[in-house]
Design a protein around this motif. Sequence first.
Motif, PDB file in Angstrom:
ATOM      1  N   VAL A 187     -25.336  -5.681   5.470  1.00 18.11           N
ATOM      2  CA  VAL A 187     -24.420  -4.572   5.803  1.00 18.11           C
ATOM      3  C   VAL A 187     -24.495  -3.445   4.781  1.00 18.11           C
ATOM      4  N   GLY A 188     -25.376  -3.573   3.792  1.00 17.79           N
ATOM      5  CA  GLY A 188     -25.609  -2.484   2.844  1.00 17.79           C
ATOM      6  C   GLY A 188     -24.578  -2.341   1.747  1.00 17.79           C
ATOM      7  N   VAL A 189     -24.063  -3.447   1.221  1.00 11.18           N
ATOM      8  CA  VAL A 189     -23.080  -3.329   0.146  1.00 11.18           C
ATOM      9  C   VAL A 189     -23.691  -2.648  -1.071  1.00 11.18           C
ATOM     10  N   LYS A 190     -22.832  -2.002  -1.823  1.00  7.42           N
ATOM     11  CA  LYS A 190     -23.279  -1.255  -3.001  1.00  7.42           C
ATOM     12  C   LYS A 190     -23.252  -2.095  -4.277  1.00  7.42           C
ATOM     13  N   GLN A 191     -22.516  -3.207  -4.257  1.00  9.45           N
ATOM     14  CA  GLN A 191     -22.436  -4.036  -5.469  1.00  9.45           C
ATOM     15  C   GLN A 191     -21.865  -5.406  -5.114  1.00  9.45           C
ATOM     16  N   ILE A 192     -22.369  -6.427  -5.821  1.00  9.95           N
ATOM     17  CA  ILE A 192     -21.812  -7.773  -5.712  1.00  9.95           C
ATOM     18  C   ILE A 192     -21.432  -8.240  -7.110  1.00  9.95           C
ATOM     19  N   GLY A 230     -32.114  -7.326  -5.179  1.00  8.85           N
ATOM     20  CA  GLY A 230     -32.207  -5.879  -5.146  1.00  8.85           C
ATOM     21  C   GLY A 230     -30.859  -5.187  -5.042  1.00  8.85           C
ATOM     22  N   ILE A 231     -29.804  -5.940  -4.811  1.00  9.54           N
ATOM     23  CA  ILE A 231     -28.454  -5.378  -4.736  1.00  9.54           C
ATOM     24  C   ILE A 231     -27.920  -5.182  -6.156  1.00  9.54           C
ATOM     25  N   PRO A 232     -27.301  -4.047  -6.457  1.00  7.18           N
ATOM     26  CA  PRO A 232     -26.633  -3.924  -7.760  1.00  7.18           C
ATOM     27  C   PRO A 232     -25.639  -5.066  -7.953  1.00  7.18           C
ATOM     28  N   TYR A 233     -25.707  -5.732  -9.084  1.00 12.25           N
ATOM     29  CA  TYR A 233     -24.905  -6.937  -9.286  1.00 12.25           C
ATOM     30  C   TYR A 233     -24.254  -6.948 -10.655  1.00 12.25           C
ATOM     31  N   THR A 234     -23.210  -7.753 -10.764  1.00  6.32           N
ATOM     32  CA  THR A 234     -22.588  -8.094 -12.040  1.00  6.32           C
ATOM     33  C   THR A 234     -22.328  -9.587 -12.000  1.00  6.32           C
ATOM     34  N   ILE A 235     -22.937 -10.333 -12.902  1.00  6.99           N
ATOM     35  CA  ILE A 235     -22.767 -11.780 -12.954  1.00  6.99           C
ATOM     36  C   ILE A 235     -21.922 -12.114 -14.174  1.00  6.99           C
ATOM     37  N   ILE A 236     -20.758 -12.683 -13.912  1.00  8.81           N
ATOM     38  CA  ILE A 236     -19.810 -13.028 -14.978  1.00  8.81           C
ATOM     39  C   ILE A 236     -19.785 -14.544 -15.143  1.00  8.81           C
ATOM     40  N   TYR A 282     -17.660   0.961 -13.044  1.00 10.94           N
ATOM     41  CA  TYR A 282     -18.516   1.515 -14.086  1.00 10.94           C
ATOM     42  C   TYR A 282     -19.980   1.172 -13.849  1.00 10.94           C
ATOM     43  N   GLU A 283     -20.814   2.185 -13.944  1.00  9.23           N
ATOM     44  CA  GLU A 283     -22.254   1.977 -13.826  1.00  9.23           C
ATOM     45  C   GLU A 283     -22.752   1.029 -14.914  1.00  9.23           C
ATOM     46  N   GLU A 284     -22.065   1.035 -16.055  1.00  8.44           N
ATOM     47  CA  GLU A 284     -22.486   0.190 -17.183  1.00  8.44           C
ATOM     48  C   GLU A 284     -22.397  -1.299 -16.870  1.00  8.44           C
ATOM     49  N   ALA A 285     -21.703  -1.654 -15.790  1.00  4.51           N
ATOM     50  CA  ALA A 285     -21.562  -3.066 -15.427  1.00  4.51           C
ATOM     51  C   ALA A 285     -22.642  -3.540 -14.467  1.00  4.51           C
ATOM     52  N   LYS A 286     -23.411  -2.616 -13.933  1.00  4.87           N
ATOM     53  CA  LYS A 286     -24.394  -2.973 -12.907  1.00  4.87           C
ATOM     54  C   LYS A 286     -25.678  -3.539 -13.510  1.00  4.87           C
ATOM     55  N   PHE A 287     -26.259  -4.468 -12.767  1.00  6.46           N
ATOM     56  CA  PHE A 287     -27.490  -5.143 -13.177  1.00  6.46           C
ATOM     57  C   PHE A 287     -27.302  -5.796 -14.550  1.00  6.46           C
ATOM     58  N   LYS A 288     -26.150  -6.430 -14.704  1.00 10.42           N
ATOM     59  CA  LYS A 288     -25.823  -7.124 -15.954  1.00 10.42           C
ATOM     60  C   LYS A 288     -25.379  -8.556 -15.643  1.00 10.42           C
TER      61      LYS A 288
END
Length: 317
Positions: A187-192, A230-236, A282-288
């Motif tokens: 569905v084209g989410v911008k971030q997970i 390939g989806i912008p992600y944040t793994i906590i 925050y962009e700073e959280a993406k792909f982290k």
Amino acid sequence: MAIPTRGSSFSTPPISIFYQRQPTCSLFPKFRNLPFLSYFSLSSSLNKGYTCRSKFRALIVAMADASRPTVLVTGAGGRTGQIVHKKLKERSDQFVGRGLVRTEESKEKIGGAEDVFVGDIRDANSIGPAIEGIDALIILTSAVPKMKPGFDPSKGGRPEFYFEEGAYPEQVDWIGQKNQIDAAKAVGVKQIVLVGSMGGMNPNHPLNSLGNGNILVWKRKAEQYLADSGIPYTIIRAGGLQDKEGGIRELLVGKDDELLQTETRTIARADVAEVCIQALQYEEAKFKAFDLASKPEGTGTPTKDFKSLFSQISTRF
């Protein structure tokens, strides 16, 4: 120009206005250059002041709704998921919050609203309605071990645990999370944002032995799948979760389970929930990907600047 929330990358591209003829409504000149989020026509009936104002009021409300990202939190019936869901609803000026739970009972537990969906993450088809139209996804689903009956702490020893049939970490933390990632990508989410656990670097970690479920192994596999999506992600990767008040401790980020070697390896569920929501802004959280814990209450300075917190992180996985 777009109308984003503070620090958010969720914005909607401008769409033109067309109308049948130039209206004389006094409100129109004030709004004619705004990036309206849907096409509409203005007829001569808008020359009537009341109709004009009510039309524009409705339009502005629609614009505000469209400018807020729709965020789904799965596992919304769990102890941490409930907090995230509540925080999203409290920030209705920033987000349109949704929840996904496994049972009707869990839905009623968090209010039973129409924006709480019931579905089984192990069945990709059942989660489609909840994911349709979302901008971001916060994954808080997890397999839960249960204690075998008959344990008597007065006799010493350790309790034994088991997972219900079909609810092992492989089914929930791997297949279930993979289903969510695939559906969100479709569905084209911008971030997970995916919440996992520290300890994944050690295959012999005690959590893996609970019910012979290898829970950290399967969580790590899902994390890798997300990172490769390939989806912008944040793994906590949260430390030991505590049912304590949030917002009153200094948060710590780390990598590769380094925090497990320190005295600061726990964190309040409420703080994990806050980091999930801040990560969307925050962009700073993406792909982290990072470990998360906190200093004990009363030491350090409570974390308020999340942009700086995310900027400390350099690890992508």
